[in-house]
Design a protein around this motif. Structure first.
Motif, PDB file in Angstrom:
ATOM      1  N   ARG A   1       5.167   5.982   4.652  1.00 49.80           N
ATOM      2  CA  ARG A   1       4.358   6.364   3.386  1.00 49.80           C
ATOM      3  C   ARG A   1       3.123   6.970   3.355  1.00 49.80           C
ATOM      4  O   ARG A   1       2.711   7.827   2.776  1.00 49.80           O
ATOM      5  CB  ARG A   1       4.656   5.080   2.819  1.00 49.80           C
TER       6      ARG A   1
ATOM      7  N   PHE B   1      -3.182   5.768   8.174  1.00 48.62           N
ATOM      8  CA  PHE B   1      -4.875   5.430   7.679  1.00 48.62           C
ATOM      9  C   PHE B   1      -5.508   5.361   8.763  1.00 48.62           C
ATOM     10  O   PHE B   1      -5.386   4.817   9.834  1.00 48.62           O
ATOM     11  CB  PHE B   1      -4.937   4.144   6.772  1.00 48.62           C
TER      12      PHE B   1
ATOM     13  N   GLN C   1       1.895   2.527   6.788  1.00 52.26           N
ATOM     14  CA  GLN C   1       2.351   2.053   5.496  1.00 52.26           C
ATOM     15  C   GLN C   1       3.727   2.563   5.405  1.00 52.26           C
ATOM     16  O   GLN C   1       3.898   3.699   5.430  1.00 52.26           O
ATOM     17  CB  GLN C   1       1.655   2.294   4.325  1.00 52.26           C
ATOM     18  N   ALA C   2       4.549   1.419   5.263  1.00 56.15           N
ATOM     19  CA  ALA C   2       6.153   2.109   5.233  1.00 56.15           C
ATOM     20  C   ALA C   2       6.555   1.614   4.007  1.00 56.15           C
ATOM     21  O   ALA C   2       6.308   0.594   3.484  1.00 56.15           O
ATOM     22  CB  ALA C   2       6.847   1.501   6.425  1.00 56.15           C
ATOM     23  N   PRO C   3       7.663   2.297   3.615  1.00 55.91           N
ATOM     24  CA  PRO C   3       8.475   1.946   2.289  1.00 55.91           C
ATOM     25  C   PRO C   3       9.114   0.661   2.520  1.00 55.91           C
ATOM     26  O   PRO C   3       9.362   0.414   3.676  1.00 55.91           O
ATOM     27  CB  PRO C   3       9.255   3.107   1.981  1.00 55.91           C
ATOM     28  N   GLY C   4       9.810   0.089   1.328  1.00 55.27           N
ATOM     29  CA  GLY C   4      10.683  -0.995   1.412  1.00 55.27           C
ATOM     30  C   GLY C   4       9.893  -2.278   1.156  1.00 55.27           C
ATOM     31  O   GLY C   4       9.438  -2.695   2.308  1.00 55.27           O
TER      32      GLY C   4
ATOM     33  N   THR D   1      -6.661   9.328   4.649  1.00 53.01           N
ATOM     34  CA  THR D   1      -5.087   8.833   4.555  1.00 53.01           C
ATOM     35  C   THR D   1      -4.399  10.387   4.979  1.00 53.01           C
ATOM     36  O   THR D   1      -4.963  11.312   4.536  1.00 53.01           O
ATOM     37  CB  THR D   1      -4.746   8.696   3.336  1.00 53.01           C
TER      38      THR D   1
ATOM     39  N   ASN E   1       6.748  -4.513   0.561  1.00 51.87           N
ATOM     40  CA  ASN E   1       5.598  -4.662   0.044  1.00 51.87           C
ATOM     41  C   ASN E   1       4.558  -3.433   0.591  1.00 51.87           C
ATOM     42  O   ASN E   1       5.160  -2.490   1.255  1.00 51.87           O
ATOM     43  CB  ASN E   1       4.940  -5.824   0.472  1.00 51.87           C
ATOM     44  N   GLU E   2       3.588  -3.505   0.108  1.00 56.45           N
ATOM     45  CA  GLU E   2       2.626  -2.300   0.684  1.00 56.45           C
ATOM     46  C   GLU E   2       1.772  -2.718   1.533  1.00 56.45           C
ATOM     47  O   GLU E   2       0.450  -2.262   1.820  1.00 56.45           O
ATOM     48  CB  GLU E   2       1.740  -2.025  -0.761  1.00 56.45           C
ATOM     49  N   LYS E   3       2.210  -3.454   2.372  1.00 56.63           N
ATOM     50  CA  LYS E   3       1.370  -3.917   3.578  1.00 56.63           C
ATOM     51  C   LYS E   3       0.557  -2.736   4.517  1.00 56.63           C
ATOM     52  O   LYS E   3       1.745  -1.917   4.683  1.00 56.63           O
ATOM     53  CB  LYS E   3       1.676  -5.132   4.232  1.00 56.63           C
ATOM     54  N   LEU E   4      -0.292  -2.835   5.144  1.00 62.55           N
ATOM     55  CA  LEU E   4      -0.471  -2.036   6.393  1.00 62.55           C
ATOM     56  C   LEU E   4      -0.425  -2.809   7.700  1.00 62.55           C
ATOM     57  O   LEU E   4      -0.804  -3.924   7.508  1.00 62.55           O
ATOM     58  CB  LEU E   4      -2.402  -1.748   6.109  1.00 62.55           C
TER      59      LEU E   4
ATOM     60  N   PHE F   1      -1.603  -2.529  11.294  1.00 64.83           N
ATOM     61  CA  PHE F   1      -2.644  -2.059  12.050  1.00 64.83           C
ATOM     62  C   PHE F   1      -2.463  -1.984  13.773  1.00 64.83           C
ATOM     63  O   PHE F   1      -1.909  -2.744  13.923  1.00 64.83           O
ATOM     64  CB  PHE F   1      -3.924  -2.802  11.861  1.00 64.83           C
TER      65      PHE F   1
END
Lengths: 111, 113
Positions: free
Chosen positions: A31, A34, A91-94, A49, A96-99, A101
Motif C-alpha cells: 500500500r 515510508f 504498509q500492506a492491505p488487509g 511516502t 489493519n493499517e500497521k506499519l 519497520f
C-alpha cells in the motif's frame, strides 16, 4: 508475514560524501513504503511516502526511490546535521493499517 | 501534521508495578497506534486504538498486559502492567489517517528494575 530489511546497519561518511541506504521488503501487496528519520531520544520524523515502483520523492539532500523489491534513500553531499537513524516501513492491505519497520540504518556524517 | 505529546517522557519502575502512558494530540484523529521500540530493534505495533471501540492487539500482545483506553478523539493511554525487566523499552504513540503515513510522538523511555 511482511518483512523489511535495511542495510547497512551503520554508515559513516565524510561531509559531502554521497551514498545510498537500502530497504528491501517482502509484502503481500504494497500500500505504501515510508521513510522516517529518528534522532536520539526522539520519535520518528516522517520523510517520504512512495506508493508504486518507479516513483521518486526529494527533499533537500535526500531522494527516495522505489522498485518492486526495494527502496533506496540517496543522500547527496550530506552535512553533519543529516546524522540520524533512518527507518523504512511498509504498509500492506488487509486487516489493519500497521506499519512494519526495518531496524534502521544509523548514519554518521563526519565534519 | 498533528502535534503529539506523551507523558511521562521517561520513568524508572520496579518490577511488578504498572505504568500508564498518556498520548495527547492537538487535533481530532480517528486512528491512534501504540508501538514498542526495544533496544537495537525495530518498532513493533502493540495495538490500534479507535475511539468508541475496543483496541485491536497484534499477535504477541494481550489486553491484560497492555490495556488501552481511547476516551475521545484526541487522547489515549497505554498501561504496561505487572512489569518485568523485559518491558524496558521506548513506547511510542502515533496517529494517521488510516492508510498512509503515521506521525509519532516523542516516546516514553521505560526502564524496569
Amino acid at each position: 508475514e511482511d518483512q523489511v530489511t535495511q542495510s547497512p546497519e551503520a554508515l559513516r561518511l565524510q561531509e559531502g560524501e554521497s551514498s545510498s541506504l537500502n530497504c528491501s521488503y517482502t509484502v503481500s501487496g504494497l500500500r505504501g513504503l515510508f521513510w522516517y528519520r529518528q534522532d536520539p531520544g526522539k520519535g520518528p520524523e516522517f520523510l517520504f511516502t512512495l506508493y508504486s515502483a518507479g516513483e521518486e520523492k526529494e527533499k533537500e539532500r535526500l531522494k527516495a526511490t522505489l522498485t518492486k523489491k526495494e527502496s533506496f534513500l540517496h543522500i547527496t553531499a550530506p552535512k553533519p546535521e543529516d546524522s540520524a537513524t533512518y527507518l523504512c516501513a511498509v504498509q500492506a492491505p488487509g486487516g489493519n493499517e500497521k506499519l512494519t519497520f526495518g531496524t534502521g540504518t544509523r548514519l554518521t556524517i563526519i565534519p | 501534521s498533528a502535534v503529539i505529546s506523551q507523558k511521562p517522557s521517561r520513568d524508572i519502575c520496579q518490577r511488578g508495578t504498572s505504568l500508564t502512558i498518556q498520548c495527547q494530540v492537538d487535533s481530532q484523529v480517528t486512528m491512534m497506534f501504540w508501538y514498542r521500540q526495544q533496544p537495537g530493534q525495530s518498532l513493533t505495533l502493540i495495538a490500534t486504538a479507535n475511539q468508541g471501540s475496543e483496541a485491536t492487539y497484534e499477535s504477541g500482545f494481550v489486553i491484560d498486559k497492555f490495556p488501552i483506553s481511547r476516551p475521545n478523539l484526541t487522547f489515549s493511554t497505554l498501561t504496561v502492567s505487572n512489569m518485568s525487566p523485559e518491558d524496558s523499552s521506548i513506547y511510542l504513540c502515533s496517529v494517521g489517517p488510516g492508510w498512509g503515513e503515521q506521525y509519532f510522538g516523542p516516546g516514553t523511555r521505560l526502564t524496569v528494575t
